[in-house]
Design a protein around this motif. Structure first.
Motif, PDB file in Angstrom:
ATOM      1  N   ARG A   1      -8.371   7.119  -0.709  1.00  0.00           N
ATOM      2  CA  ARG A   1      -7.445   7.977  -1.310  1.00  0.00           C
ATOM      3  C   ARG A   1      -7.651   8.990  -2.205  1.00  0.00           C
ATOM      4  NH1 ARG A   1      -4.776   1.982  -2.790  1.00  0.00           N
ATOM      5  NH2 ARG A   1      -3.532   1.680  -0.734  1.00  0.00           N
TER       6      ARG A   1
ATOM      7  N   GLN B   1      -8.915   2.731   4.154  1.00  0.00           N
ATOM      8  CA  GLN B   1      -7.860   3.404   3.475  1.00  0.00           C
ATOM      9  C   GLN B   1      -7.465   3.456   2.004  1.00  0.00           C
ATOM     10  OE1 GLN B   1      -4.038   2.122   5.521  1.00  0.00           O
ATOM     11  NE2 GLN B   1      -2.646   2.484   3.828  1.00  0.00           N
TER      12      GLN B   1
ATOM     13  N   TRP C   1      -1.796  -7.446   1.308  1.00  0.00           N
ATOM     14  CA  TRP C   1      -0.671  -6.716   1.833  1.00  0.00           C
ATOM     15  C   TRP C   1       0.434  -7.487   2.292  1.00  0.00           C
ATOM     16  CZ3 TRP C   1      -3.575  -2.102   4.189  1.00  0.00           C
ATOM     17  CH2 TRP C   1      -4.023  -1.366   3.183  1.00  0.00           C
TER      18      TRP C   1
ATOM     19  N   PRO D   1      -0.273   6.320  -7.376  1.00  0.00           N
ATOM     20  CA  PRO D   1      -1.800   6.140  -7.259  1.00  0.00           C
ATOM     21  C   PRO D   1      -2.848   6.812  -8.038  1.00  0.00           C
ATOM     22  CG  PRO D   1      -0.443   6.686  -5.292  1.00  0.00           C
ATOM     23  CD  PRO D   1       0.448   6.893  -6.426  1.00  0.00           C
TER      24      PRO D   1
ATOM     25  N   MET E   1       0.863  -1.233   0.077  1.00  0.00           N
ATOM     26  CA  MET E   1      -0.076   0.028   0.070  1.00  0.00           C
ATOM     27  C   MET E   1       0.875   1.390  -0.002  1.00  0.00           C
ATOM     28  SD  MET E   1       1.134  -0.478   3.041  1.00  0.00           S
ATOM     29  CE  MET E   1       0.197  -2.048   3.630  1.00  0.00           C
ATOM     30  N   ASP E   2       2.037   1.090   0.498  1.00  0.00           N
ATOM     31  CA  ASP E   2       2.942   2.541   0.620  1.00  0.00           C
ATOM     32  C   ASP E   2       4.405   2.024   0.473  1.00  0.00           C
ATOM     33  OD1 ASP E   2       3.781   4.907   0.896  1.00  0.00           O
ATOM     34  OD2 ASP E   2       3.473   5.217   2.990  1.00  0.00           O
ATOM     35  N   PRO E   3       4.963   2.363  -0.981  1.00  0.00           N
ATOM     36  CA  PRO E   3       4.180   2.679  -1.999  1.00  0.00           C
ATOM     37  C   PRO E   3       3.481   1.594  -2.609  1.00  0.00           C
ATOM     38  CG  PRO E   3       6.425   2.134  -2.642  1.00  0.00           C
ATOM     39  CD  PRO E   3       6.297   1.963  -1.095  1.00  0.00           C
ATOM     40  N   LEU E   4       2.433   2.259  -3.571  1.00  0.00           N
ATOM     41  CA  LEU E   4       1.591   1.092  -4.306  1.00  0.00           C
ATOM     42  C   LEU E   4       2.226   0.249  -5.189  1.00  0.00           C
ATOM     43  CD1 LEU E   4      -1.539   2.867  -5.496  1.00  0.00           C
ATOM     44  CD2 LEU E   4      -1.146   1.803  -3.442  1.00  0.00           C
TER      45      LEU E   4
END
Length: 267
Positions: free
Chosen positions: A213, A209, A200, A185, A146-149
């Motif tokens: 976005r 979450q 994830w 994103p 998720m971070d980064p995608l």
């Protein structure tokens, strides 16, 4: 002579050996290995990217099996300690089949490996036939992190297509390293996924979450509430589970989305 004391630092190698009827050869395994009855009671001595060398060496392995460049430093340390080490790097469906054949040869179970591969091929064929009857093929964003995608690795994209979907970033499929599959994103939102599948890497997915976005509220997937978690152990381990467990789950989510889309429904 086949290896008799194998330490599996990758979940899929332990799974493959168990499904080949060779679990008795497994001396230790990763904590992420599947909870199969044949592996019950085996010492779980490592994570994926972390392990204590002394715990592995204490098992006196005649072969250690790992996966990918993530375990390269650990593999090097084991080699310096005098261990035989095999590191596989399968990132496609064909690579999964080849790895099964390779491990089958190592433990003198080639017929079993051929039978297991035939079983996996049969499951792929079954789902492919079902997918061919879907009214539409939804655009699918698969989120590996998720971070980064991070977009899905090669075998995941292949399974999405087999299950009846269209991967949102097909051009990234051949990029093996996760950092090479990082996406913007805003670009993911611009491509307007109709279904979001998230896994994830061992963490539970937070649907809110994803939905919150910036700009993602305009995507069909978010507007319709089509955000589905696929647990990592079902899809992100490059072995039989990705096909036997992950593929049916992918198809169920994609088929549900396809039906709603064909009916003109958003939400």
């Amino acid at each position: 002579m086949p290896a008799e004391r194998i330490v599996c630092l990758s979940a899929e190698s332990a799974e493959i050996l168990a499904l080949l009827g060779q679990a008795s050869r497994v001396a230790g395994l990763t904590a992420f290995a599947p909870r199969l009855a044949a592996l019950e009671g085996k010492p779980r001595i490592s994570g994926f990217s972390t392990a204590k060398l002394d715990r592995i060496l204490a098992l006196d392995p005649d072969l250690v099996i790992g996966y990918s460049d993530v375990q390269a430093d650990l593999a090097a340390a084991l080699i310096r300690a005098g261990c035989n080490v095999l590191v596989t790097t399968q990132r496609t469906l064909s690579g999964i089949f080849e790895t099964i054949g390779l491990l089958g040869g190592i433990v003198d179970a080639r017929p079993g490996a051929s039978s297991l591969n035939a079983r996996l091929e049969q499951e792929i064929s079954r789902v492919r036939q079902q997918a061919a009857r879907l009214p539409v093929r939804p655009r699918v964003w698969f989120e590996e992190w998720m971070d980064p995608l991070i977009s899905g690795v090669g075998w995941v994209d292949e399974l999405i297509e087999i299950a009846g979907g269209e991967p949102l970033f097909p051009e990234l499929r051949g990029r093996w390293r996760a950092q090479d599959r990082v996406v913007d994103p805003a670009e993911a939102a611009r491509r307007n996924p109709q279904l979001i599948l998230a896994s994830w890497c061992g963490r539970r997915v937070r649907v809110r979450q994803i939905a919150s976005r910036p700009g993602w509220d305009f995507t069909e997937a978010v507007r319709s509430g089509r955000i589905v978690e696929i647990r990592s152990h079902h899809i992100l381990q490059p072995g039989p589970s990705a096909i036997l467990e992950g593929l049916p789950r992918l198809h169920a989510a994609i088929a549900d989305a396809a039906r709603h889309i064909s009916e003109g429904g958003v939400g």
